[in-house]
Design a protein around this motif. Structure first.
Motif, PDB file in Angstrom:
ATOM      1  N   HIS A 108       0.838  -1.210   0.000  1.00 52.30           N
ATOM      2  CA  HIS A 108       0.000   0.000   0.000  1.00 52.30           C
ATOM      3  C   HIS A 108       0.870   1.256   0.000  1.00 52.30           C
ATOM      4  O   HIS A 108       1.998   1.254   0.483  1.00 52.30           O
TER       5      HIS A 108
ATOM      6  N   HIS B 192      -0.094   5.915   2.962  1.00 53.00           N
ATOM      7  CA  HIS B 192       0.226   6.523   4.248  1.00 53.00           C
ATOM      8  C   HIS B 192       1.249   7.639   4.065  1.00 53.00           C
ATOM      9  O   HIS B 192       2.160   7.518   3.251  1.00 53.00           O
TER      10      HIS B 192
ATOM     11  N   ASP C  73       5.226   1.324   8.122  1.00 54.06           N
ATOM     12  CA  ASP C  73       3.887   1.159   7.533  1.00 54.06           C
ATOM     13  C   ASP C  73       3.638   2.348   6.580  1.00 54.06           C
ATOM     14  O   ASP C  73       2.941   3.266   6.971  1.00 54.06           O
TER      15      ASP C  73
ATOM     16  N   TYR D 161      -4.251  -5.936   5.749  1.00 53.29           N
ATOM     17  CA  TYR D 161      -3.980  -5.080   4.583  1.00 53.29           C
ATOM     18  C   TYR D 161      -4.802  -5.557   3.375  1.00 53.29           C
ATOM     19  O   TYR D 161      -5.879  -6.130   3.549  1.00 53.29           O
TER      20      TYR D 161
ATOM     21  N   TYR E 278       3.089   1.811  15.986  1.00 55.05           N
ATOM     22  CA  TYR E 278       2.124   1.702  14.876  1.00 55.05           C
ATOM     23  C   TYR E 278       1.228   2.944  14.779  1.00 55.05           C
ATOM     24  O   TYR E 278       0.659   3.399  15.777  1.00 55.05           O
ATOM     25  N   HIS E 279       1.128   3.513  13.609  1.00 53.19           N
ATOM     26  CA  HIS E 279       0.283   4.683  13.333  1.00 53.19           C
ATOM     27  C   HIS E 279       0.570   5.863  14.270  1.00 53.19           C
ATOM     28  O   HIS E 279      -0.350   6.543  14.725  1.00 53.19           O
TER      29      HIS E 279
HETATM   30 ZN    ZN Z   1      -1.505   1.660   8.354  1.00 51.35          ZN
END
Ligand code: ZN
Length: 465
Positions: A193, A196, A202, A303, A331-332
């Motif tokens: 992906h 982001h 990520d 995902y 994460y995030h």
């Molecule tokens: Zn993510």
């Protein structure tokens, strides 16, 4: 039919050995890290352009408003600037310092407001007060800022001048595709992906690992065709699926690749079908790479394997990560930055995927040409002697015995690896040696000379798995 590889075995893994692989992948992740991406807009295209300097990525553009199954391509988001200032104009929070400060896909605003009013548009992480959260609002139009709790607590009483300069206009959803053509039309899908903003693991890590793998594969002749897809999460995968629906039967294996730069894992989540070639190859590669890999069954969250494995497609696509999404504290958040990913972990991830590809490429079904009793290996110089009894020699001899014993045309090298607990590479090397010595041939469907041979030797193979 699985025939012996036309290349040297482990060709993809060998292509990763030159140069400082980890540092190269890291630098590529670092190059795209600052770009403010979202599900649509210039950020995705700029990222594809950057990666396109390494491999020739084709950009595909689907117009806003296009229906993609149960979804619709949203408008393009253009982000110019976002800040919170005091009434004297001093900027207290500025997205030019960190693009996580703006709620991703945020609506625009330009107003003088009180602290209480601003509070309803602020996202913080109380449990991690020094980190900025990553938040999106794709399908509900809203404006907002993301701050560390410490930043929010330290802001003055107000009032504030809040500015978010963005537009949502009809445009396109963009994704990128790079195809490495093999000898057959059967395809392996490798997907990451690309939606982001500044988050390193990520998923700048996945984009950089796959781009580097594609680059190194360029000069290698492969059995399968490899299709690399870099698309915004969910909507981008659906766009790719809708554009390729007529050709999906070609996909014999696939992987989504994300969060591959940190010290955790490796983790492999199986495809919905659970026992496909990619599930077996990836499980074997992870077990070879690490003493404690986590191999988990499919679940409909994560995902874009969620889309590829939805029941209308049910493609054999698994998911490869190091630390699992949502299960690491960075994460995030703003802690998923360039300090969190490390060159050695990126390199190891690339090598694990390369080994998986080598398994797909080098797998074949041998049939013994001397199946009655064990052939004499020593006489043919095929018995490796080692005065010290080192494990390499022991493994090589055991591999020869396993290959000869299971070479009934019904077992592939991967079947042998699973049954013997020896590594695929050791078995593939043994099979290559035995074939060169005239002890093995490739099993062909029973309409050829090998059928006659099977009849002559009265070999009754086990049922194929
Ligand atoms: Zn993510």
């Amino acid at each position: 039919m699985l025939t012996p590889p036309s290349n040297d075995i482990s060709a993809i893994s060998a292509a990763l050995t030159s140069g400082d692989l980890g540092q190269l992948i890291y630098d590529r992740a670092a190059n795209i890290f600052p770009i403010c991406r979202s599900i649509t807009g210039i950020g995705v295209r700029n990222t594809l352009q950057q990666l396109g300097q390494i491999i020739p990525i084709a950009q595909r553009h689907i117009p806003s408003g296009t229906k993609l199954y149960d979804w619709i391509v949203p408008d393009e988001w253009t982000f110019r600037e976002a800040y919170i200032a005091d009434v004297a104009g001093r900027r207290l929070v500025d997205a030019s310092n960190n693009n996580l400060h703006v709620l991703n896909y945020s609506a625009s605003v330009n107003a003088i407001i009180t602290r209480d009013e601003l509070a309803t548009h602020i996202h913080t992480l109380k449990s991690q007060p020094d980190l900025i959260p990553y938040r999106t609002s794709y399908y509900v139009r809203a404006w907002g800022f993301c701050l560390s709790q410490q930043q929010w607590d330290a802001l003055p009483p107000g009032p504030f001048h809040v500015v978010i300069d963005t537009t949502h206009t009809p445009g396109h959803l963009s994704y990128g595709e790079y195809i490495h053509h093999g000898d057959t039309f059967e395809e392996v899908l490798l997907s990451a992906h690309i939606c982001h903003p500044s988050l390193a693991n990520d998923n700048c890590s996945g984009l950089a690992v796959l781009t580097t793998l594609a680059e190194r594969m360029q000069t290698i002749r492969t059995r399968y065709t490899y299709r690399f897809v870099f698309a915004p999460g969910t909507i981008g995968a659906l766009a790719w699926l809708s554009q390729n629906e007529q050709q999906l039967a070609r996909i014999i294996a696939g992987l989504t690749v994300s969060c591959v730069g940190d010290a955790g894992g490796p983790n492999y989540k199986k495809s919905r079908r659970g026992n496909t070639l990619i599930d077996r190859a990836m499980s074997h590669a992870c077990r070879t790479a690490s003493p404690r890999p986590e191999i988990s069954e499919f679940s409909p969250y994560g995902y874009d394997e969620r889309q590829y494995c939805s029941p209308g497609f049910n493609l054999p696509v698994g998911s490869f990560q190091r630390s699992k999404w949502g299960q690491f504290p960075e994460y995030h958040t703003s802690a998923d930055n360039l300090n969190f990913i490390r060159p050695q972990h990126l390199a190891e991830s690339a090598r694990t995927i390369a080994q998986t590809i080598d398994i797909l490429e080098d797998n074949w079904c041998p049939i013994s040409l001397s199946p009655k009793g064990e052939p004499q290996l020593g006489q043919r110089g095929l018995y490796v002697t080692s005065p010290t009894g080192d494990t390499t020699a022991v493994d090589a001899n055991m591999a020869s015995l396993w290959v000869l014993n299971l070479a009934d045309g019904a077992h592939s090298i991967l079947d042998m690896a699973e049954r013997s607990n020896l590594s695929f590479t050791v078995l593939a090397s043994a099979a290559a040696r035995l074939k060169a010595a005239g002890l093995l041939a490739a099993y062909a469907p029973p309409s050829t000379a090998l059928k006659r041979q099977r009849r002559r030797f009265k070999i009754k193979p086990d049922q194929p798995k």
